[in-house]
Design a protein around this motif. Structure first.
Motif, short mmCIF file in Angstrom:
data_model
loop_
_atom_site.label_atom_id
_atom_site.label_comp_id
_atom_site.label_asym_id
_atom_site.label_seq_id
_atom_site.Cartn_x
_atom_site.Cartn_y
_atom_site.Cartn_z
N VAL A 19 13.29 60.52 -22.79
CA VAL A 19 14.41 59.64 -23.10
C VAL A 19 15.49 59.84 -22.05
CG1 VAL A 19 16.16 59.01 -24.81
CG2 VAL A 19 13.90 59.77 -25.56
N ILE A 27 19.29 52.41 -27.10
CA ILE A 27 19.11 52.75 -28.52
C ILE A 27 20.44 52.65 -29.25
CG2 ILE A 27 18.52 54.62 -30.13
CD1 ILE A 27 16.44 55.53 -27.98
N PHE A 126 8.52 53.19 -25.34
CA PHE A 126 8.21 54.22 -26.32
C PHE A 126 7.06 53.89 -27.26
CE2 PHE A 126 12.73 54.83 -25.28
CZ PHE A 126 12.66 56.12 -24.80
N ILE A 130 8.88 55.08 -31.44
CA ILE A 130 10.21 54.65 -31.90
C ILE A 130 10.05 53.57 -32.96
CG2 ILE A 130 10.48 52.87 -30.11
CD1 ILE A 130 13.44 53.75 -29.95
#
Length: 134
Positions: A19, A27, A126, A130
């Motif tokens: 990340v 996000i 992801f 996620i």
């Protein structure tokens, strides 16, 4: 019989992507948009209920005697006003409410569009690691 095995630490993180700061910003943006979207949906629901109440009032005023004064709610207070004035006020209130509804609808669509763009970018990186669904 027993098919349980210990997962090696390296195997556990095979599909985990790192990340980055940019990812975290995406996000965070998605989270803010999601909260804004919920707030807009609540406001839309409240305004739609108000619109239904005004539509019901319009029906009642059409059936009312035009010579009698009617009670019309202004803010938290009810005022006696002539039927014709109440009808004009009602039309104005309905127009203002329609403008608010369309404005909130457009803001909601913009939010949804941005959220979809962020979803595409985040799921591309992801995958299943996620969860962006409610």
């Amino acid at each position: 019989m027993n098919n349980l095995r210990l997962v090696e630490h390296e195997d556990e993180n095979e599909d985990a992507a790192e990340v980055t700061w940019e990812d975290q910003q995406r996000i965070n943006s998605f989270s803010k948009l999601n909260n804004r979207m919920r707030s807009l949906e609540d406001k839309l629901h409240e305004l739609q209920q108000t619109k239904e109440a005004l539509d019901d009032l319009a029906t009642e005023l059409e059936l009312a005697d035009e010579d009698e004064s009617v009670l019309y709610k202004v803010g938290e207070t009810f005022l006696h006003m002539p039927h014709s004035r109440a009808m004009k006020r009602l039309e104005r209130d309905q127009a203002v409410l329609d403008d608010k509804l369309s404005s909130l609808g457009l803001r909601s669509e913009d939010c949804q569009k941005e959220m979809n763009e962020l979803k595409v970018a985040l799921y591309a990186k992801f995958g299943r690691a996620i969860n962006l669904d409610e």
